[in-house]
Design a protein around this motif. Structure first.
Motif, PDB file in Angstrom:
ATOM      1  N   ASP A  25       0.931  -1.144  -0.070  1.00  0.00           N
ATOM      2  CA  ASP A  25       0.035   0.049  -0.127  1.00  0.00           C
ATOM      3  C   ASP A  25       0.794   1.350   0.035  1.00  0.00           C
ATOM      4  O   ASP A  25       1.821   1.339   0.818  1.00  0.00           O
ATOM      5  CB  ASP A  25      -1.255   0.076   1.253  1.00  0.00           C
ATOM      6  N   ARG A  30      -1.459   3.570   5.956  1.00  0.00           N
ATOM      7  CA  ARG A  30      -1.724   2.078   5.831  1.00  0.00           C
ATOM      8  C   ARG A  30      -0.216   1.403   5.999  1.00  0.00           C
ATOM      9  O   ARG A  30      -0.408   0.177   6.313  1.00  0.00           O
ATOM     10  CB  ARG A  30      -2.148   1.905   4.560  1.00  0.00           C
TER      11      ARG A  30
ATOM     12  N   THR B  28      -9.463   4.299   4.736  1.00  0.00           N
ATOM     13  CA  THR B  28      -8.271   4.089   5.703  1.00  0.00           C
ATOM     14  C   THR B  28      -9.019   4.284   7.108  1.00  0.00           C
ATOM     15  O   THR B  28      -8.747   3.498   7.995  1.00  0.00           O
ATOM     16  CB  THR B  28      -7.382   5.081   5.592  1.00  0.00           C
ATOM     17  N   ALA B  85      -3.166   6.745  -3.161  1.00  0.00           N
ATOM     18  CA  ALA B  85      -3.613   5.307  -3.449  1.00  0.00           C
ATOM     19  C   ALA B  85      -3.449   4.946  -4.912  1.00  0.00           C
ATOM     20  O   ALA B  85      -3.355   3.638  -5.052  1.00  0.00           O
ATOM     21  CB  ALA B  85      -5.048   5.406  -2.955  1.00  0.00           C
ATOM     22  N   ARG B  88      -0.152   2.528  -6.177  1.00  0.00           N
ATOM     23  CA  ARG B  88      -0.305   1.289  -5.681  1.00  0.00           C
ATOM     24  C   ARG B  88       0.429   0.470  -6.789  1.00  0.00           C
ATOM     25  O   ARG B  88       0.026   0.653  -8.119  1.00  0.00           O
ATOM     26  CB  ARG B  88      -1.640   0.570  -5.405  1.00  0.00           C
TER      27      ARG B  88
END
Lengths: 113, 330, 602, 97
Positions: A25, A30, B28, B85, B88
């Motif tokens: 991640d 995270r 999250t 995000a 990734r």
């Protein structure tokens, strides 16, 4: 002693999950969560080792149990430091990406002086 | 198959499901909630492993305080989350990492099966030497006597974490006070809870320390309860974090390790070994250290959640502030 | 069974070991409570005391350093409790020399840092100085604990002290880039610590102790120590930033204030390196295999090439030095391949180990000197872009001299400690017939010479007339003492080769400085020559005004183009490896590979 | 006597479980925050109360029994406050999901 086997395997799987989360991640928060999972898996393994050492009337070997208490406190302070650092980084640059150059992409730093 | 192994299997299964969810869920904040639930379940596992001391620590610190810290951070970071995000790695890399992590986990699991039987243990040694301290709780003995060095150094780690967090403040805010990021608005319900619960919690925290000589508990667990009470008071708006320049705050932060170190050095002089306790004085000395430690640890834990100072110290002229922030350098 | 009172386990003078840890801890605690000017005074006051204690320990260590870490060394049982229940502090020759070197570097950094972090009498306490004067003794305390702790869990706590003290140093200036660097450092280092901790619990589960001496007697070939060894090694390598686990190091070391960079580069990475040495030589000397040791050394060789080539392509001086640290870390790990004895299938404490430790000491002193000198140059010039550093030699001559001497010492020129280290490592390579490591060792020296020349060619050049007026407007004055501190450290590094280390390090008799003048000259000349060639071929020579050097270099044509292409490709490879997912893959892959190498290599 | 006490325990704890189950189903199935809270707090508090009442006969001593009651009281206090806070937050954000 079946709990040794059950929770020992559980600890190993949790550690693997934590490793995966912390690496895959890209969001730092995270990663911190992943680190905490990994840590708790390792701590749990301490508990399993302690449980295997049950003797002399104790339900477990007190040495690894005491080490875990130290470990949990250290892991919490690491989390607190990492979270604060992350928030400050985000406030300063407007980004929380760990990529090279991400710090420069965001709003240029406000340079308190 | 009796009911207990089945229960163990069930608990382990739930723990794993929640752990997977914590890693996999997109949002999250949800992940943090999952982690808190995971921590509470883990406390149950610790009880099953015969470690109530650790269960207390895990529930209080591993789940409670960590959760409080992370949930606030998750809310503040929501704005930039989606762009990050998107970084990734692709499916092949993820599969590769998953495969490697599996190998590591399998190796650890394999070691578990290969460990010698009967297991090596220090429990008999710990029992045989418990008389030297006069304490009945073996874990307190390990923490405060046999491995006192680790415990002392760990206090140093805690202090470093506070210093590290403070050092992240803007220059202008140095000497000022941290501001709890997720403080509720003035609220009757929360204030009521803070007023009712705090006295109970303070008594409970000290009791957890006091009984730790012979029963599960200890300075950490007690300190966590005290820190939680302090944070509750702060969130309810009934108090403020003191200025970080306050002499009394600084003293509270170092008194634990300082007393530990002093008594340790005293042992060097009196009974011939650093961190040893003279015969017959072990119990009162250990309790003295623990009381200094509970103050330090509770203050530290609270400050770790509170974050760096955000606003500058009150101007020298404002008498209303009442706290001479710069007394540190008279 | 534990001994309740101070028993035969503690040796004469063992209490010194306690002092080595307690003094910096006490300084940090007192400084934190006192605040303001007194924080600085307390930290500075602790420096000479701690240095004295370190020297006393080195004097007290029995000269039996070649034997394994057993009861022959300086020992102290904390609280009088003997392992396995209690925790022991132990000092052997390796600990002693590292203690002294750490003390010397910390003292020099303390003097240097007064320029940046001085607190005026009566002035209000400010953020960065307050933090620095506590972090300095804290790092020292962490290091001394690393060098002395006889217990794997105490070592874990010591590692965490080091990390927690190092991270705030990285971002003391509060800029966005340094905050990111600190965050990357912290997150990766935390992964490393947990892997280390996982190893300790496996060892405890198998042997019921975490004491190094007891473990060394009990560890045998079994799944638990093999997996533990792999996890702990990889965790420590992540903290040491051995290629390919170096994603955090360059920005962190280059972004910190100069005093911080000096501490981080010279000492902090040595902490985890030292534990790797302890692990492989003392905890599990019989476990390593040819495959595993060769793997470690191969990573070292890769680090030397990658770090050096990327260093040659840097535009900024501090980044160049940071990448040079990467290369030098690689150099340290060459000792593992050389110290493995095939016949007994065990790690041997001999010339290779001595050479590696000497290299660590030389690097600690020289690299601290170079970072401090770079700090002075930065202040004097107002920037650290290498291409525009012409004239620095006139403005801060002492700092430039310190930089040059530090570089000379690091490149392995006599009589530097690195020279003696190189001789020892080359001797080990010849003895064990591993000529390929001899090639790498020589290349390492040449690369160091290359980036030294690259920098010196710029800073010693006369001031650039076109840019002079521009630069003059924002250059600062540099006091004499920070420069002097750097110079002293460089001199120390340069004279380490003159000391007879056989009382502390397992140096075989007769391995001293090269005897003949011709040999010495050859040893001195060749890294410089080869370095010159490398610098010309790969180095970055562009200047804002397109100087003579750049034009001269351009005449080399295809050779130069090939060199640049190589450099650019290595830089791309470095950027690829330093992305987080790749570093993570490397971390896990290395853990698996080490496990496999330890498992199958016998 | 002990059989009777065991019976009380079984009945009470089972009843508590029913409330827990109902509360959980409500939490998962109800449409918005306020109704979910309604399901959760009512069921949880009564459910836990029944479990505690069921366990009191099994407590070894008076002290342990009092401890059990204290647990219930603390949970009541905490969950009441938290429900207030959650409800207020929900109303502030106009949450209707």
């Amino acid at each position: 002693m079946s709990e040794v086997l059950v929770f020992g395997l559980c600890a190993a799987v949790v550690a693997g999950l934590g490793l995966y989360g912390a690496i895959v991640d890209p969001r730092p928060l995270r990663k911190i969560l992943g680190f905490n999972l990994l840590g708790s898996g390792v701590f749990l393994f301490f508990g399993v080792v302690a449980r295997r050492g049950a003797a002399a009337g104790f339900p477990g070997d007190p040495v690894p149990q005491a080490l875990v208490i130290t470990g949990i406190v250290v892991a919490f302070s690491a989390t607190a430091l990492a979270v604060t650092l992350l928030l400050r980084f985000f406030e300063t640059t407007g980004s929380s990406s760990l990529r090279d150059g991400a710090a420069a992409d965001g709003a240029r730093d406000t340079a308190e002086s | 198959m009796t009911i207990v192994p089945a229960l163990d299997l069930f608990v382990a299964g739930v723990v794993l499901v929640v752990a997977v969810w914590t890693v996999a869920v997109r949002n999250t904040s949800s992940a943090v909630v999952g982690f808190v639930a995971y921590g509470l379940l883990l406390a149950l596992v610790w009880v099953r492993l015969g470690a109530p001391d650790v269960a207390l620590t895990e529930a209080a610190i591993g789940s409670g305080l960590t959760g409080a810290l992370l949930i606030g951070a998750a809310a503040r970071l929501r704005a930039g989350e989606s762009t990050v995000a998107a970084e990734r790695p692709g499916v092949p890399v993820r599969l590769l990492i998953a495969a490697l992590a599996t190998v590591v986990a399998a190796a650890i699991a394999g070691v578990l099966l290969s460990l010698p039987d009967p297991a090596p243990t220090l429990a008999p040694e710990a029992t045989a030497n418990a008389g030297a301290t006069g304490l009945g709780n073996p874990i307190t003995n390990v923490l405060m006597a046999f491995r006192a060095m680790d415990t002392m150094l760990e206090k140093v780690v805690l202090l470093l974490a506070v210093l590290g967090i403070w050092s992240l403040s803007p220059d202008a805010a140095w000497g000022g006070r941290p501001h709890l990021p997720h403080r509720a608005e003035p609220d009757a319900a929360l204030e009521f809870l803070a007023r009712v619960l705090t006295p109970v919690g303070v008594v409970l925290g000290i009791a957890v320390l006091w009984v730790s000589a012979d029963h599960p508990g200890g300075a950490f667990q007690g300190a966590t309860i005290l820190a939680a009470m302090w944070l509750l008071v702060l969130m309810a708006g009934l108090g403020e974090v003191p200025d970080i320049g306050r002499r009394r705050l600084r003293l509270a932060l170092v008194v634990g390790p300082a007393v530990f170190l002093t008594i340790g050095l005293g042992g060097l002089v009196v009974s011939g070994a650093f961190l040893s306790y003279p015969q017959g004085f072990a119990k009162p000395l250990i309790l003295a250290i623990e009381f200094a430690m509970i103050l330090t640890v509770a203050t530290t834990l609270g400050l770790l959640v509170a974050g760096p100072p955000v606003a500058g110290p009150p101007a020298a002229g404002s008498a209303a502030a009442g706290s001479p922030a710069r007394r540190a350098a008279p | 069974m534990a001994v309740p009172v101070s028993g035969p386990g503690s040796t004469e003078g063992g209490a010194l070991l306690v002092l080595a840890i307690v003094i910096p801890v006490a300084a940090a605690l007192l400084g934190f409570a006192a605040g303001g000017r007194r924080t600085e005074r307390i930290a500075l006051g602790a420096l000479p005391i701690g240095l004295t204690v370190a020297v006393l320990i080195a004097a007290a260590v029995p000269p039996a350093s070649a034997v394994p870490l057993t009861d022959g060394v300086l020992t102290y049982l904390l609280g009088g409790w003997a392992p396995p229940l209690g925790v022991a502090l132990r000092a052997d020759g390796l600990s002693a020399v590292m203690l002294v070197i750490a003390a010397v570097v910390v003292c020099a950094v303390g003097v240097f840092a007064r320029a940046d972090f001085a607190i005026a009498d009566g002035a209000a306490e400010t953020r960065a100085p307050f933090a620095f004067w506590i972090l300095l003794p804290m790092i020292w305390a962490g290091l001394n604990t690393v060098f002395l702790a006889g217990d794997l869990f105490t070592l874990y706590v010591a590692l965490e002290i080091l990390t927690f003290a190092a991270v705030p140093l990285v971002c003391l200036d509060g800029r966005g880039e340094t905050l990111q660097a600190a965050l990357r450092y912290l997150l990766f280092a935390l992964l490393g610590s947990v892997l280390y901790l996982a190893g300790t619990v496996l060892l405890y589960g198998a042997y019921g102790t975490l004491d190094i001496v007891l473990l060394s007697q009990r560890v045998a070939v079994a799944p638990a120590p093999l997996v533990a060894g792999a996890l702990m090694t990889v965790g420590l390598l992540a903290k040491t930033a051995l290629v390919p686990l170096h994603l955090w190091l360059p920005p962190a070391h280059a972004g910190a204030p100069p005093a911080g960079s000096a501490l981080l580069s010279a000492l902090v990475v040595k902490g985890s390196f030292f534990i790797v040495v302890r692990l492989w030589f003392d905890v599990m000397p019989g476990l390593p295999s040819v495959a595993a040791t060769q793997m470690l050394s191969t990573l070292g060789a890769a680090a030397i090439v990658l770090g050096s080539v990327v260093a040659l392509r840097q535009e900024r001086l501090k980044l160049l030095i940071a990448y040079s640290t990467l290369a030098q870390i690689g150099y340290l790990f060459l000792l593992f391949g050389l110290a493995f004895d095939v016949d007994s299938a065990a790690m041997q404490k001999g010339d290779a180990l001595a050479g590696g430790m000497l290299q660590a000491m030389s690097h600690a002193t020289a690299k601290a000197a170079m970072f401090m000198a770079a700090g002075s140059i930065y202040v004097a010039m107002g920037h650290d872009r290498i291409a525009a550093l012409a004239g620095a030699g006139r403005r801060v001559p002492v700092a430039v001299l310190a930089f040059a001497l530090g570089g000379v010492a690091l490149a392995g020129l006599p009589p530097g400690g690195a020279y003696l280290a190189k001789e020892l490592l080359l001797g080990a390579a010849a003895r064990t017939g591993q000529w390929w490591w001899a090639v790498v060792i020589q290349a390492g020296g040449a690369f160091t010479g290359a980036y030294l020349l690259l920098v010196l060619a710029r800073v010693l050049a006369p001031p650039d007339r076109a840019a002079a007026g521009d630069v003059d407007t924002h250059h600062g004055r540099v006091a004499w003492y920070p420069q002097a501190a750097a110079l002293v450290l460089a001199m120390v590094s340069l004279s380490l080769g003159l000391v007879d280390w056989s009382a502390w390090l397992p140096i075989p008799p007769g391995a001293r400085l090269a005897a003949s003048v011709v040999d010495t000259l050859a040893a001195a000349v060749w890294p410089v020559l080869a370095g010159g060639v490398l610098a010309v071929l790969i180095g970055r020579w562009t200047t804002p005004s397109g100087g003579r050097l750049a034009r001269a270099v351009a005449t080399l044509g295809p050779l130069r183009r090939g060199g640049i292409a190589l450099g650019e490709n290595v830089c791309r490879g470095d950027a690829f490896l330093r992305r987080w997912p790749m570093a993570g893959v490397s971390l896990l892959a290395l853990a698996v590979a080490f496990g496999a190498a330890l498992w199958t290599g016998r | 006597m002990s059989v009777l006490l065991d019976l009380v325990t079984i009945v009470m704890v089972s009843a508590g479980m029913v409330f827990f189950l109902a509360g959980t189903v409500g939490l998962l199935r109800f449409p918005d925050t306020l109704t979910r809270l309604h399901a959760l707090t009512k069921a949880d508090n009564i459910g836990l109360g029944l479990v505690v009442i069921g366990l009191v006969p099994q407590a070894g001593s008076l002290r342990d029994g009092l401890k059990l009651l204290c647990v219930w009281l603390l949970v009541l206090l905490a969950s009441a406050t938290v429900s207030q806070l959650v409800a207020q937050a929900a109303r502030r954000e106009g949450d209707s999901s």
